[in-house]
Write an enzyme that holds these catalytic residues in place. Structure first.
Site, PDB file in Angstrom:
ATOM      1  N   GLU A  12      17.074  -4.462  60.412  1.00  0.00           N
ATOM      2  CA  GLU A  12      17.263  -5.726  61.125  1.00  0.00           C
ATOM      3  C   GLU A  12      16.284  -6.789  60.652  1.00  0.00           C
ATOM      4  O   GLU A  12      16.652  -7.949  60.430  1.00  0.00           O
ATOM      5  CB  GLU A  12      17.087  -5.496  62.629  1.00  0.00           C
ATOM      6  CG  GLU A  12      18.192  -4.682  63.261  1.00  0.00           C
ATOM      7  CD  GLU A  12      17.854  -4.232  64.671  1.00  0.00           C
ATOM      8  OE1 GLU A  12      18.746  -3.678  65.332  1.00  0.00           O
ATOM      9  OE2 GLU A  12      16.699  -4.426  65.118  1.00  0.00           O
ATOM     10  N   GLY A  16      28.220  -3.285  79.429  1.00  0.00           N
ATOM     11  CA  GLY A  16      28.349  -4.322  78.413  1.00  0.00           C
ATOM     12  C   GLY A  16      29.106  -3.800  77.218  1.00  0.00           C
ATOM     13  O   GLY A  16      30.041  -3.016  77.349  1.00  0.00           O
ATOM     14  N   SER A  17      28.686  -4.195  76.042  1.00  0.00           N
ATOM     15  CA  SER A  17      29.413  -3.869  74.822  1.00  0.00           C
ATOM     16  C   SER A  17      29.631  -2.371  74.664  1.00  0.00           C
ATOM     17  O   SER A  17      30.758  -1.904  74.575  1.00  0.00           O
ATOM     18  CB  SER A  17      28.661  -4.419  73.609  1.00  0.00           C
ATOM     19  OG  SER A  17      29.332  -4.087  72.420  1.00  0.00           O
ATOM     20  N   HIS A  52      19.925   4.247  71.274  1.00  0.00           N
ATOM     21  CA  HIS A  52      18.891   3.720  70.386  1.00  0.00           C
ATOM     22  C   HIS A  52      17.578   4.353  70.811  1.00  0.00           C
ATOM     23  O   HIS A  52      17.341   4.568  72.005  1.00  0.00           O
ATOM     24  CB  HIS A  52      18.822   2.196  70.500  1.00  0.00           C
ATOM     25  CG  HIS A  52      17.816   1.545  69.605  1.00  0.00           C
ATOM     26  ND1 HIS A  52      17.679   1.875  68.275  1.00  0.00           N
ATOM     27  CD2 HIS A  52      16.890   0.572  69.849  1.00  0.00           C
ATOM     28  CE1 HIS A  52      16.729   1.118  67.732  1.00  0.00           C
ATOM     29  NE2 HIS A  52      16.231   0.330  68.674  1.00  0.00           N
ATOM     30  N   GLU A  60      28.628 -22.384  49.749  1.00  0.00           N
ATOM     31  CA  GLU A  60      28.115 -21.519  48.693  1.00  0.00           C
ATOM     32  C   GLU A  60      27.088 -20.507  49.195  1.00  0.00           C
ATOM     33  O   GLU A  60      27.027 -19.388  48.681  1.00  0.00           O
ATOM     34  CB  GLU A  60      27.493 -22.365  47.574  1.00  0.00           C
ATOM     35  CG  GLU A  60      28.496 -23.212  46.813  1.00  0.00           C
ATOM     36  CD  GLU A  60      29.598 -22.380  46.163  1.00  0.00           C
ATOM     37  OE1 GLU A  60      29.320 -21.229  45.746  1.00  0.00           O
ATOM     38  OE2 GLU A  60      30.741 -22.873  46.086  1.00  0.00           O
ATOM     39  N   SER A 103      25.794  -6.974  90.287  1.00  0.00           N
ATOM     40  CA  SER A 103      26.104  -7.094  88.863  1.00  0.00           C
ATOM     41  C   SER A 103      27.487  -7.704  88.672  1.00  0.00           C
ATOM     42  O   SER A 103      28.457  -7.331  89.342  1.00  0.00           O
ATOM     43  CB  SER A 103      26.066  -5.723  88.190  1.00  0.00           C
ATOM     44  OG  SER A 103      26.628  -5.790  86.888  1.00  0.00           O
ATOM     45  N   VAL A 163      14.846  -3.551  79.317  1.00  0.00           N
ATOM     46  CA  VAL A 163      14.937  -3.202  80.741  1.00  0.00           C
ATOM     47  C   VAL A 163      15.061  -1.700  80.963  1.00  0.00           C
ATOM     48  O   VAL A 163      15.035  -1.241  82.103  1.00  0.00           O
ATOM     49  CB  VAL A 163      16.119  -3.928  81.427  1.00  0.00           C
ATOM     50  CG1 VAL A 163      15.958  -5.430  81.311  1.00  0.00           C
ATOM     51  CG2 VAL A 163      17.453  -3.485  80.863  1.00  0.00           C
ATOM     52  N   ASP A 213      17.060  -2.500  75.546  1.00  0.00           N
ATOM     53  CA  ASP A 213      15.755  -1.858  75.369  1.00  0.00           C
ATOM     54  C   ASP A 213      14.725  -2.371  76.359  1.00  0.00           C
ATOM     55  O   ASP A 213      13.946  -1.602  76.924  1.00  0.00           O
ATOM     56  CB  ASP A 213      15.214  -2.154  73.956  1.00  0.00           C
ATOM     57  CG  ASP A 213      15.867  -1.307  72.888  1.00  0.00           C
ATOM     58  OD1 ASP A 213      16.460  -0.277  73.229  1.00  0.00           O
ATOM     59  OD2 ASP A 213      15.775  -1.689  71.708  1.00  0.00           O
TER      60      ASP A 213
END
Length: 372
Positions: free
Chosen positions: A218, A50-51, A131, A250, A75, A109, A107
Site C-alpha cells: 500500500e 460494510g464491504s 487483516h 498520459e 447502526s 476500531v 482496524d
C-alpha cells in the site's frame, strides 16, 4: 498506548506446533481440500456489514451456515442486514452466541470492539480476522484458549458477493495465528469454502506475512508509490507547457490500461501488448525514474513496517484525532489533477456505472470499508 511489539514468535503450525512465520512452500486450498463438517454445525458472528461484512454474511448464509450480524444499536446498516434476511444483534450478543467471531470492522476500531465482545468468547471458539494488523502489532491480545485465524478474500466485498452468486470464486488468504483446538486450519479452510474463496484458491500465509506485505504494498507501490508517480509525471508535463488534459490522459488515465494488461498476463503480457516504441522507451528509461535510490527508500519503508514504526505512528495519529491525516488528505484532494480529471472522466461510459464506486476496499485491507 498498547505496545506494538510484533507477535510472530507466537504463530504456531497447526499439526506440528512449529513456527510458521516463514513458510518454505506455498499451499493453496481448493474446494476438494475443504471439509465442511468443521463449520456446518457452527454459528458465525459477522461483526460489521460494510464491504466485506455483507459479502461474508450473505455468502455464509447462502452456504447454509447460521449467521448473526453484529452491529451496534443505531447502526445505519442494521436495516440493510435485516432486509437481506439476516439476524442482527449487538456485537456482544452476537459474539456470545457464536462459535466463530469474524471481525470485519476497520482496524482503528477493532480494539474497542474486541473489548466489547471478549467476555462472550468461550474456550474453543474462534476469533477471526481479514487483516492481521491488530494481532501482529499486539493491539488485540486474544484469550489463550481460543483459536485465532484469518480468512481474507483478495477483492472488494461486492466482487466477492457477485462472484459467489455467479458460481465463481474469489482468491483469498488463510492463516492460523493461535491453534488451541488442533483444528483451526481446517475450520478456516471450511470458512473460506463457504464464502467462495476455495473455488478460486485460498493461499496459506501467516499473520506477519499478510500484514507486512499488505502495508508495504500500500505504502510503497499501490497507494503511495503509484499516486506519487502519477502526480510527478503530471506536474512535469504541465510545468513544461503541455495541456493539463493531455498530461492527465498520459499519466493517469492510461495507467489503467497498462495495469489491466499486467493483471491479466503479467509484465510480459504488457510488454507484448504495447508498441515497440513504448517497450523500448520503458525498458531503457524506467530504471532512470525508479532507480537504486528508490529501492533504498522502499527498504526503509519496509523496515518501518517490520519494526512497528509505522504501526506506532498510525495508532498515535488516530489517538490524536488524525491531524496529519486530515491535512494530507485535504492537500491531495486539492491537487490540480483532481479538478482536471473530473470532467474528463465523464467522457467515459463506465463513469456512469455506480458499481465502480460500490463500497470499494483500500487495496487488500478489506475491513477498511466495514460498518460498525
Amino acid at each position: 498506548m498498547t505496545e506494538t511489539k510484533t507477535q510472530t514468535e507466537t504463530e504456531t503450525d497447526e499439526e506440528e506446533g512449529t513456527d510458521t512465520d516463514t513458510a518454505l512452500d506455498t499451499t493453496i486450498y481448493y474446494d476438494d481440500d475443504a471439509d465442511r463438517e468443521y463449520i456446518d454445525d457452527k454459528t458465525v458472528a459477522v461483526l460489521g456489514y460494510g464491504s466485506q461484512g455483507h459479502a461474508h454474511a450473505q455468502n455464509l448464509a447462502d452456504s447454509g451456515i447460521d449467521v448473526i450480524v453484529g452491529l451496534y444499536e443505531g447502526s445505519s446498516s442494521r436495516d440493510a442486514a435485516r432486509a437481506d434476511g439476516l439476524r442482527v444483534e449487538t456485537p456482544a450478543t452476537a459474539a456470545d452466541e457464536a462459535d466463530i467471531v469474524s471481525v470485519l470492522v476497520p482496524d482503528t476500531v477493532q480494539p474497542d470492539v474486541f473489548e466489547a465482545i471478549q467476555d462472550g468468547l468461550d474456550a474453543g471458539d474462534t476469533l477471526q480476522f481479514a487483516h492481521g494488523f491488530n494481532i501482529h502489532y499486539n493491539q488485540i491480545q486474544p484469550p489463550a484458549d481460543v483459536d485465532v485465524t484469518m480468512v481474507a478474500p483478495k477483492a472488494p466485498g461486492h466482487l466477492v458477493r457477485r462472484n459467489y452468486e455467479a458460481g465463481e470464486g474469489t482468491p483469498g488468504l488463510v492463516a492460523v495465528y493461535q491453534n488451541t483446538t488442533g483444528t483451526a486450519r481446517k475450520e478456516a479452510v471450511a470458512y473460506a469454502h463457504a464464502i467462495g474463496c476455495t473455488r478460486a484458491g485460498a493461499i496459506e500465509t501467516t499473520f506477519r506475512e499478510e500484514t507486512e506485505t499488505d502495508l508495504f504494498g500500500e505504502q510503497a507501490v499501490l497507494c503511495g508509490g503509484a499516486t506519487a508517480l502519477v502526480k510527478q509525471g503530471y506536474e512535469t508535463l504541465v510545468d513544461a507547457g503541455y495541456s493539463p488534459e493531455m498530461a492527465y490522459f498520459e499519466c493517469l488515465n492510461e495507467l489503467k490500461l497498462i495495469v489491466d494488461l499486467m493483471y491479466e498476463g503479467g509484465l510480459s503480457e504488457m510488454w507484448n501488448s504495447v508498441s515497440d516504441t513504448a517497450e523500448y522507451g520503458g525498458l531503457t528509461r524506467g530504471n532512470q525514474v525508479i532507480d537504486e535510490s528508490v529501492r533504498e527508500e522502499m527498504e526503509s519503508i519496509l523496515e518501518g513496517v517490520q519494526d512497528g514504526t509505522f504501526a506506532r505512528e498510525w495508532i498515535s495519529e488516530n489517538q490524536a484525532n488524525r491531524p496529519s491525516y486530515t491535512q494530507l488528505k485535504a492537500a491531495e484532494e486539492a491537487h490540480e489533477i483532481e479538478a482536471v480529471g473530473e470532467p474528463l472522466r465523464d467522457l467515459f461510459a463506465w463513469s456512469d456505472n455506480e458499481e465502480t464506486n460500490d463500497e470499494s476496499d483500500v487495496v487488500s485491507e478489506p475491513e477498511a470499508a466495514a460498518d460498525d
